[in-house]
Design a protein around this motif. Sequence first.
Motif, PDB file in Angstrom:
ATOM      1  N   ALA A  46     -10.423  -3.290  -5.229  1.00 25.70           N
ATOM      2  CA  ALA A  46     -10.015  -1.975  -5.727  1.00 25.70           C
ATOM      3  C   ALA A  46      -9.109  -1.281  -4.716  1.00 25.70           C
ATOM      4  O   ALA A  46      -8.067  -0.709  -5.078  1.00 25.70           O
ATOM      5  N   LEU A  47      -9.469  -1.333  -3.439  1.00 18.69           N
ATOM      6  CA  LEU A  47      -8.639  -0.731  -2.397  1.00 18.69           C
ATOM      7  C   LEU A  47      -7.274  -1.416  -2.323  1.00 18.69           C
ATOM      8  O   LEU A  47      -6.240  -0.768  -2.118  1.00 18.69           O
ATOM      9  N   ALA A  48      -7.253  -2.746  -2.485  1.00 20.30           N
ATOM     10  CA  ALA A  48      -5.987  -3.482  -2.450  1.00 20.30           C
ATOM     11  C   ALA A  48      -5.091  -3.069  -3.614  1.00 20.30           C
ATOM     12  O   ALA A  48      -3.875  -2.869  -3.441  1.00 20.30           O
ATOM     13  N   TYR A  49      -5.667  -2.932  -4.807  1.00 23.21           N
ATOM     14  CA  TYR A  49      -4.889  -2.471  -5.967  1.00 23.21           C
ATOM     15  C   TYR A  49      -4.280  -1.096  -5.694  1.00 23.21           C
ATOM     16  O   TYR A  49      -3.119  -0.821  -6.023  1.00 23.21           O
ATOM     17  N   MET A  50      -5.079  -0.222  -5.094  1.00 21.55           N
ATOM     18  CA  MET A  50      -4.669   1.168  -4.920  1.00 21.55           C
ATOM     19  C   MET A  50      -3.500   1.313  -3.941  1.00 21.55           C
ATOM     20  O   MET A  50      -2.674   2.221  -4.084  1.00 21.55           O
ATOM     21  N   ILE A  85      -6.819   3.652   6.444  1.00 23.52           N
ATOM     22  CA  ILE A  85      -8.274   3.440   6.423  1.00 23.52           C
ATOM     23  C   ILE A  85      -8.624   2.266   5.519  1.00 23.52           C
ATOM     24  O   ILE A  85      -9.438   1.397   5.865  1.00 23.52           O
ATOM     25  N   ALA A  86      -7.988   2.223   4.339  1.00 22.32           N
ATOM     26  CA  ALA A  86      -8.271   1.146   3.386  1.00 22.32           C
ATOM     27  C   ALA A  86      -7.902  -0.208   3.971  1.00 22.32           C
ATOM     28  O   ALA A  86      -8.679  -1.177   3.900  1.00 22.32           O
ATOM     29  N   PHE A  87      -6.702  -0.317   4.564  1.00 21.94           N
ATOM     30  CA  PHE A  87      -6.254  -1.593   5.116  1.00 21.94           C
ATOM     31  C   PHE A  87      -7.182  -2.061   6.236  1.00 21.94           C
ATOM     32  O   PHE A  87      -7.489  -3.257   6.346  1.00 21.94           O
ATOM     33  N   LYS A  88      -7.621  -1.130   7.062  1.00 21.15           N
ATOM     34  CA  LYS A  88      -8.500  -1.496   8.162  1.00 21.15           C
ATOM     35  C   LYS A  88      -9.771  -2.158   7.644  1.00 21.15           C
ATOM     36  O   LYS A  88     -10.224  -3.195   8.168  1.00 21.15           O
ATOM     37  N   HIS A  89     -10.341  -1.603   6.568  1.00 16.90           N
ATOM     38  CA  HIS A  89     -11.614  -2.140   6.080  1.00 16.90           C
ATOM     39  C   HIS A  89     -11.427  -3.355   5.180  1.00 16.90           C
ATOM     40  O   HIS A  89     -12.324  -4.200   5.091  1.00 16.90           O
ATOM     41  N   ILE A  90     -10.267  -3.459   4.524  1.00 15.96           N
ATOM     42  CA  ILE A  90      -9.981  -4.702   3.796  1.00 15.96           C
ATOM     43  C   ILE A  90      -9.897  -5.858   4.789  1.00 15.96           C
ATOM     44  O   ILE A  90     -10.454  -6.941   4.575  1.00 15.96           O
TER      45      ILE A  90
END
Length: 851
Positions: free
Chosen positions: A683-687, A717-722
């Motif tokens: 979901a984070l990757a899509y966003m 933040i999203a990239f770090k946790h992906i």
Amino acid sequence: MTRRVRRRTCREREGRVVRGAWCVVSARPEGEDDAAAVEVDWRALPDDTVLQLFARLNYRDRASMASACRAWRALGSSSCLWSTLDLRAHRYDREVASSLASRCGSLRRLRLRGHEAAEAVPALCAHGLREVVADGCRGLTDATLAVLAARHEDLQSLQIGPDPLERISSDALRHVALCCSQLRRLRLSGLREADADAVGALARCCPLLEDVAFLDCGTVDETALAGIHSLRFLSVAGCRNLKWATASTSWTQLSSLIALDVSRTDVSPSAVSRLISHAKTLKLICTLNCISVEEEQLHNPAVFSNSKGKVVLTINSDIFRSFETMFPIVDAKEHGVFHQCNWSHKDKIAGDITTWLEWILSQSLLRIAESNPQGMDGFWLQKGTTLLLRLLKSLQEDVQERAATALATFVVMDDETANVDPARSEAVMQNGGIRMLLDLARCSRESAQSEAAKAIANLSVNTKVAKAVADEGGITILTDLAKSMNRLVAEEAAGGLWNLSVGEDHKAARGLANLAAHGDNNDNNAAVGQEAGALEALVQLTGSQNEGVRQEAAGALWNLSFDDRNREAIAAVGGVEALVALVQQCLNASEGLQERAAGALWGLSVSEANSIAIGQGGGVAPLLTLARSEVEDVHETAAGALWNLAFYSGNALRIVEEGGVPVLVKICSSSGSKMARFMSALALAYMFDGRMDEVALVGASSASSSKSVNIEGARRIAFKHIETFVLTFSDPQMFSTAAASSAPAALSHVAEAVFIQEAGHLRCSRSEIGRFVVMLRNPSPILRACAAFALLQFTIPGGRHAVHHAGLLQEAGAGRVLRPAAAATTASIEAKIFARIVLRNLEHHQSGTST
């Protein structure tokens, strides 16, 4: 008859107004005159016909129908309609009792549920009451039972159970004896005690008492029971504190005793033998699930053979044949042994014993099914199932319902996992039980409808049985029951539709592996959706005031949304709006309802139109709230729904604006579910793969934008946790070995180590696979690694949809993108290894297709 009967029509026709008439109009081409219209004046119906209509209604609808006119009000108060009243399926308290009191002067038989209902009985002013049957009365007190007895001195039958009467003592029993001198039948469950004084009062004050059952009671005075000389039938089933030496001696003094039930006790074989030898009038001893007796019979099959014409029924005996030996002059085939019509005009004693034995067997079989002792498989398969199905055809309503409850119970091995024993459920099917249960579900009694629907629902967890239910017309019957105003009936019917919608691949499963299988069709699933009114009924039930009904309906819609046609049909009858409303309202509800509401939106959101409608309709915020849940099943399901929603840029922006990034990051980094972490990462990757940027710019410049967010900060933040998520699957030594080796085994070891088993159940669309392929070219190495990791999961050989995904990748020309990705010098070792594994998977599927 529906509530429409009460409507008064008012319309003009041929210059006059017609009031109070039913109008039946046949279909005709537009423009033709109304000559085919047929008026039926309901005021002209014969009184007998109206009374028959009244008799088929519950008390609530009966009262409503009686308000139609003065004549019907008089007929609706006829004493013949109010001699029997079953209030179990409805709200019943002092207020309701007072409203019914004017009609209950001739009430003779009353059935109710709950100790609050028992407290309200005196308010009916039914002083001539003869019989009270109550269940669910665990909270009943001495005072309530004493008042009930004092206000109804003509009482002849009192039955309260099977819930234990833990707050009832011998004091209340004495009051019953002193007040109800006409008592003939007394059946109570779970008394703390029945001491000598209380039993003695029954013997002194109730000279007509012939049927006593103290079931699962703490202590019962054995000697005092011998003082009830009028006793013909006695049951002490489940009583574990009896002194059998005393009991077997003193009960031989009962000069009228013809049948005795000691099932589920620790009675000794010697006590049974003593009763056989010395009780002169005794004809039948029922010893079901008495361990000592059964062990003795196994070691010595002839132990009770010299029974002087008396019959001892055990788990190991042939109950039908044994019963026939008691009355050899009566000709009754096995299938009719437990049918009172075969006995009532031929042998009164046989008829009385049959009626009593049916009740006793239904009680014991249900108790045995509930406790589910080991070693009973042989009994259930060879005899127990047949017994329950015979009892299902009893003329006694409570026996019928208890048999249906037992059928629903004995097939379930584990409530938590909904594990159903396949052999037991198929035994019901093979002996004609499905048709019997469906027939019972179609009867007019709501209590029977509820129990039959529950049995059908449980049995339908077995996919073979589910197919038989569908073939027998069960979908139509359950759809009709799902529209019931009775919450218990509607809840069980919705549960039945839920189970019928589960395919073979989802056998007994209501968890993630089942519910993520989008697009995986099965016959029953499609059949439920095609049944007229089924989906609309389930959608309406999501708005029920009862949480259990909402939960069953949401679960059924979740399963039904696997079928592409159902998904669109659910939306067409307002399913999206209803389920968004449900997920908004269930934030403080049970975990089960939260999971199923989120799951139903997950299923519907596979469709682009539905996904956009869910986002626009306010579905994002409550799903994020559920995604914050500490309960794994809840946040896992919410993450699945958010993954689908995030595919569309407008929804992705809404998720960011509603504070969804920290929520998804938390799941991605700390959930105990690999699947939840995986779907949150996707979901984070899509966003943040770039598609949301244009929408975000438009939204930021729009006056309608109510929230401003730091997109770039959220992206970091999203990239770090992906990246952190992907690296949790990395083993440096294993990956280094795979990178340096050209041997297939090295890649296989990595694939096995990183594969998420549940991910094999996910099914992606062509556009989703295409998006991952595009993501492999993204400037961000983190997104490229995430895309390769996802495609690895979706193409692992053996995955349910791996061939489907491989075909979509080949159509998209993924090989041309994967090869550079596997060799890129700027890519991480993880991204390169994942890309190599995906290429290997595609080659595997391509070679499999060519062969």
